[in-house]
Design a protein around this motif. Structure first.
Motif, PDB file in Angstrom:
ATOM      1  N   GLY A 117      49.965  43.535  42.717  1.00 55.84           N
ATOM      2  CA  GLY A 117      50.951  42.675  43.364  1.00 55.84           C
ATOM      3  C   GLY A 117      50.859  42.720  44.869  1.00 55.84           C
ATOM      4  O   GLY A 117      51.719  42.185  45.566  1.00 55.84           O
ATOM      5  N   THR A 141      51.703  40.230  37.483  1.00 60.99           N
ATOM      6  CA  THR A 141      51.541  41.520  38.143  1.00 60.99           C
ATOM      7  C   THR A 141      51.572  42.654  37.124  1.00 60.99           C
ATOM      8  O   THR A 141      51.873  42.446  35.952  1.00 60.99           O
ATOM      9  N   ALA A 145      54.808  45.804  40.600  1.00 62.58           N
ATOM     10  CA  ALA A 145      54.876  44.370  40.926  1.00 62.58           C
ATOM     11  C   ALA A 145      54.597  44.091  42.393  1.00 62.58           C
ATOM     12  O   ALA A 145      54.440  42.939  42.782  1.00 62.58           O
ATOM     13  N   GLY A 149      55.684  40.105  43.054  1.00 65.86           N
ATOM     14  CA  GLY A 149      56.759  39.901  42.076  1.00 65.86           C
ATOM     15  C   GLY A 149      57.989  39.233  42.639  1.00 65.86           C
ATOM     16  O   GLY A 149      58.434  38.201  42.127  1.00 65.86           O
ATOM     17  N   HIS A 155      57.916  35.124  37.475  1.00 64.73           N
ATOM     18  CA  HIS A 155      57.201  36.398  37.542  1.00 64.73           C
ATOM     19  C   HIS A 155      56.963  36.970  36.148  1.00 64.73           C
ATOM     20  O   HIS A 155      57.910  37.291  35.440  1.00 64.73           O
ATOM     21  N   HIS A 157      55.516  40.136  34.511  1.00 62.60           N
ATOM     22  CA  HIS A 157      55.187  41.505  34.894  1.00 62.60           C
ATOM     23  C   HIS A 157      54.762  42.318  33.681  1.00 62.60           C
ATOM     24  O   HIS A 157      55.427  42.284  32.642  1.00 62.60           O
TER      25      HIS A 157
END
Length: 187
Positions: A117, A141, A145, A149, A155, A157
């Protein structure tokens, strides 16, 4: 437990922790971009560049249907000549943002893939897209993150500190989104 069983067990456990909601939101954003003839840009470095290229290929080829317009995707890490030219003349941190400056239009989607990230070239490109106020940004990510993020609209994750498994799941997410978009044919 052997390395194979351990790897699979950890991977399965991590997959179970991935939040599903951003995946649905991303699929909706990508479908909307398709219907509105917007461009989708995908980028990453190293293994994330490979995932970006794979995603571009799958969406462009595997989702074709006569009742829908084609996706319009560009992998920003795919043209080695332009990547090397910008890296040499403008700095590697600018290789993606300089490409976006040439092509980004209102309504386009920018996807940044970065396990940490914190890939500076991805962050600069996403910030450029955000600064327009008219584009959708999506980030994939892992780890904590990083900076990516919190700066994207959507997002996804992967809650893991294992680089290989973060990259495994990023590719799986690309395949999942492709599968979901294939299912939206005719809608």
């Amino acid at each position: 437990m052997g390395i194979v069983k351990e790897y699979f067990a950890t991977l399965k456990s991590t997959i179970d922790k991935v939040d599903e909601e951003p995946i649905y939101t991303a699929v909706t954003a990508l479908h909307s971009a398709r219907l509105n003839n917007n461009q989708i840009f995908v980028m990453g470095n190293g293994g994330s560049a490979s995932t970006a290229s794979h995603f571009v290929c799958d969406l462009n080829k595997n989702t074709r249907h006569e009742s829908l317009p084609p996706f319009r995707l560009i992998g920003l890490a795919d043209n080695m000549a332009i990547l090397a030219a910008y890296a040499n003349d403008e700095g590697y941190e600018n290789v993606f943002v300089k490409q976006l400056a040439n092509f980004l239009r209102p309504g386009d989607v920018v996807i940044g893939i970065s396990a940490s990230g914190n890939s500076e070239n991805v962050l600069r490109a996403v910030q450029f897209a955000n600064d327009t106020g008219q584009n959708t940004t999506i980030g994939l990510t892992g780890f904590s993150a990083g900076k990516l993020g919190p700066m994207v609209d959507i997002h996804m994750h992967v809650p893991s500190n294992n680089i290989e498994q973060v990259e495994d799941i990023h590719l799986m997410l690309a395949h999942l989104m492709t599968t979901a978009l294939k299912a939206r044919r005719g809608s």
